[in-house]
Motif scaffolding. Structure first.
Motif, PDB file in Angstrom:
ATOM      1  N   GLU A  50      17.460  -8.410  -6.357  1.00 35.05           N
ATOM      2  CA  GLU A  50      18.441  -7.377  -6.027  1.00 35.05           C
ATOM      3  C   GLU A  50      18.475  -6.244  -7.046  1.00 35.05           C
ATOM      4  N   GLU A  51      17.965  -6.484  -8.251  1.00 36.93           N
ATOM      5  CA  GLU A  51      18.020  -5.475  -9.306  1.00 36.93           C
ATOM      6  C   GLU A  51      16.717  -4.716  -9.510  1.00 36.93           C
ATOM      7  N   VAL A  52      15.579  -5.336  -9.239  1.00 35.38           N
ATOM      8  CA  VAL A  52      14.281  -4.745  -9.583  1.00 35.38           C
ATOM      9  C   VAL A  52      13.316  -4.799  -8.399  1.00 35.38           C
ATOM     10  N   GLY A  53      12.704  -3.643  -8.140  1.00 33.67           N
ATOM     11  CA  GLY A  53      11.637  -3.556  -7.150  1.00 33.67           C
ATOM     12  C   GLY A  53      10.373  -3.049  -7.825  1.00 33.67           C
ATOM     13  N   ILE A  54       9.224  -3.387  -7.252  1.00 40.26           N
ATOM     14  CA  ILE A  54       7.942  -2.980  -7.813  1.00 40.26           C
ATOM     15  C   ILE A  54       7.206  -2.132  -6.797  1.00 40.26           C
ATOM     16  N   VAL A  55       6.745  -0.966  -7.235  1.00 35.15           N
ATOM     17  CA  VAL A  55       5.945  -0.085  -6.396  1.00 35.15           C
ATOM     18  C   VAL A  55       4.486  -0.475  -6.570  1.00 35.15           C
ATOM     19  N   LEU A  56       3.837  -0.797  -5.465  1.00 36.66           N
ATOM     20  CA  LEU A  56       2.400  -1.066  -5.473  1.00 36.66           C
ATOM     21  C   LEU A  56       1.721   0.201  -4.988  1.00 36.66           C
ATOM     22  N   ASP A  57       1.119   0.916  -5.910  1.00 37.71           N
ATOM     23  CA  ASP A  57       0.499   2.190  -5.578  1.00 37.71           C
ATOM     24  C   ASP A  57      -0.979   1.991  -5.280  1.00 37.71           C
ATOM     25  N   TYR A  58      -1.402   2.553  -4.235  1.00 35.26           N
ATOM     26  CA  TYR A  58      -2.749   2.557  -3.684  1.00 35.26           C
ATOM     27  C   TYR A  58      -3.192   1.187  -3.189  1.00 35.26           C
ATOM     28  N   LEU A  59      -3.004   0.997  -1.922  1.00 36.93           N
ATOM     29  CA  LEU A  59      -3.570  -0.137  -1.201  1.00 36.93           C
ATOM     30  C   LEU A  59      -4.816   0.395  -0.503  1.00 36.93           C
ATOM     31  N   ASN A  60      -5.979  -0.119  -0.867  1.00 34.61           N
ATOM     32  CA  ASN A  60      -7.196   0.415  -0.265  1.00 34.61           C
ATOM     33  C   ASN A  60      -7.288   0.014   1.204  1.00 34.61           C
ATOM     34  N   PRO A  61      -8.125   0.678   1.987  1.00 37.99           N
ATOM     35  CA  PRO A  61      -8.199   0.410   3.434  1.00 37.99           C
ATOM     36  C   PRO A  61      -8.468  -1.045   3.790  1.00 37.99           C
ATOM     37  N   LYS A  62      -9.259  -1.755   2.986  1.00 38.27           N
ATOM     38  CA  LYS A  62      -9.506  -3.176   3.261  1.00 38.27           C
ATOM     39  C   LYS A  62      -8.218  -3.983   3.101  1.00 38.27           C
ATOM     40  N   SER A  63      -7.412  -3.627   2.109  1.00 35.64           N
ATOM     41  CA  SER A  63      -6.140  -4.313   1.912  1.00 35.64           C
ATOM     42  C   SER A  63      -5.188  -4.014   3.055  1.00 35.64           C
ATOM     43  N   LEU A  64      -5.159  -2.771   3.511  1.00 36.38           N
ATOM     44  CA  LEU A  64      -4.285  -2.407   4.628  1.00 36.38           C
ATOM     45  C   LEU A  64      -4.652  -3.187   5.878  1.00 36.38           C
ATOM     46  N   ALA A  65      -5.937  -3.371   6.131  1.00 34.09           N
ATOM     47  CA  ALA A  65      -6.365  -4.150   7.292  1.00 34.09           C
ATOM     48  C   ALA A  65      -5.857  -5.586   7.186  1.00 34.09           C
ATOM     49  N   LEU A  66      -5.912  -6.145   5.992  1.00 32.67           N
ATOM     50  CA  LEU A  66      -5.406  -7.505   5.774  1.00 32.67           C
ATOM     51  C   LEU A  66      -3.893  -7.558   5.955  1.00 32.67           C
ATOM     52  N   PHE A  67      -3.182  -6.565   5.426  1.00 34.09           N
ATOM     53  CA  PHE A  67      -1.725  -6.519   5.563  1.00 34.09           C
ATOM     54  C   PHE A  67      -1.315  -6.393   7.031  1.00 34.09           C
ATOM     55  N   ASN A  68      -2.109  -5.705   7.835  1.00 29.89           N
ATOM     56  CA  ASN A  68      -1.785  -5.554   9.255  1.00 29.89           C
ATOM     57  C   ASN A  68      -1.880  -6.868  10.018  1.00 29.89           C
ATOM     58  N   LYS A  69      -2.700  -7.804   9.550  1.00 21.73           N
ATOM     59  CA  LYS A  69      -2.854  -9.108  10.202  1.00 21.73           C
ATOM     60  C   LYS A  69      -1.830 -10.127   9.705  1.00 21.73           C
ATOM     61  N   ALA A  70      -1.415  -9.980   8.467  1.00 16.65           N
ATOM     62  CA  ALA A  70      -0.606 -11.006   7.806  1.00 16.65           C
ATOM     63  C   ALA A  70       0.869 -10.921   8.175  1.00 16.65           C
ATOM     64  N   LYS A  71       1.532 -12.063   8.125  1.00 24.42           N
ATOM     65  CA  LYS A  71       2.976 -12.130   8.328  1.00 24.42           C
ATOM     66  C   LYS A  71       3.710 -12.273   7.010  1.00 24.42           C
ATOM     67  N   GLU A  72       2.987 -12.741   6.000  1.00 21.17           N
ATOM     68  CA  GLU A  72       3.581 -12.912   4.688  1.00 21.17           C
ATOM     69  C   GLU A  72       2.550 -12.583   3.610  1.00 21.17           C
ATOM     70  N   VAL A  73       3.055 -12.436   2.410  1.00 21.19           N
ATOM     71  CA  VAL A  73       2.218 -12.154   1.251  1.00 21.19           C
ATOM     72  C   VAL A  73       2.585 -13.158   0.167  1.00 21.19           C
ATOM     73  N   ALA A  74       1.610 -13.522  -0.643  1.00 22.50           N
ATOM     74  CA  ALA A  74       1.867 -14.368  -1.805  1.00 22.50           C
ATOM     75  C   ALA A  74       1.753 -13.495  -3.042  1.00 22.50           C
ATOM     76  N   VAL A  75       2.618 -13.737  -4.012  1.00 19.91           N
ATOM     77  CA  VAL A  75       2.606 -12.963  -5.252  1.00 19.91           C
ATOM     78  C   VAL A  75       2.415 -13.933  -6.415  1.00 19.91           C
ATOM     79  N   CYS A  76       1.475 -13.588  -7.263  1.00 22.54           N
ATOM     80  CA  CYS A  76       1.198 -14.377  -8.461  1.00 22.54           C
ATOM     81  C   CYS A  76       1.436 -13.462  -9.658  1.00 22.54           C
ATOM     82  N   GLU A  77       2.519 -13.717 -10.397  1.00 25.77           N
ATOM     83  CA  GLU A  77       2.838 -12.930 -11.577  1.00 25.77           C
ATOM     84  C   GLU A  77       2.342 -13.685 -12.806  1.00 25.77           C
TER      85      GLU A  77
END
Length: 110
Positions: A50-77
């Motif tokens: 609720e306090e912090v958001g992260i801007v992911l700048d520049y998703l390349n076209p291959k990543s966008l294609a993957l994001f269009n298929k996916a329902k969720e994302v996994a994040v590894c910090e």
């Protein structure tokens, strides 16, 4: 809400079509809600808590294609000093039609 920009991040595909975002952070424990993006843009917003958001700048076209298929994302910090995984979590992808009004930051996550 405070916004930080991811300095460096990688997006890895999985066989299950779940993008894995790997990034270095020094932030406290997340309570993630969603990743929001417009398929017409090369940016995404990761609502980490609720306090912090992260801007992911520049998703390349291959990543966008993957994001269009996916329902969720996994994040590894990962810790920038030890390179060990600090937090791993999944969150839903929310696609929006309105243009995201993103202002790139000078302050980076790591």
């Amino acid at each position: 809400m405070d916004w930080l920009q991811a300095g460096t991040f990688l997006i890895q595909p999985t066989k299950q079509n779940i993008p894995v975002i790997e990034m270095y952070t020094h932030l406290d424990e997340p309570k993630p809600t969603a990743l929001i993006y417009n398929p017409q843009q090369e940016h995404a917003l990761l609502f980490r808590n609720e306090e912090v958001g992260i801007v992911l700048d520049y998703l390349n076209p291959k990543s966008l294609a993957l994001f269009n298929k996916a329902k969720e994302v996994a994040v590894c910090e990962m810790d920038p000093k030890t390179q060990q995984v600090r937090y791993y979590y999944r969150l839903p992808i929310r696609r929006v039609k309105d243009k995201l009004n993103i202002q790139l930051m000078m302050k980076k996550v790591a």
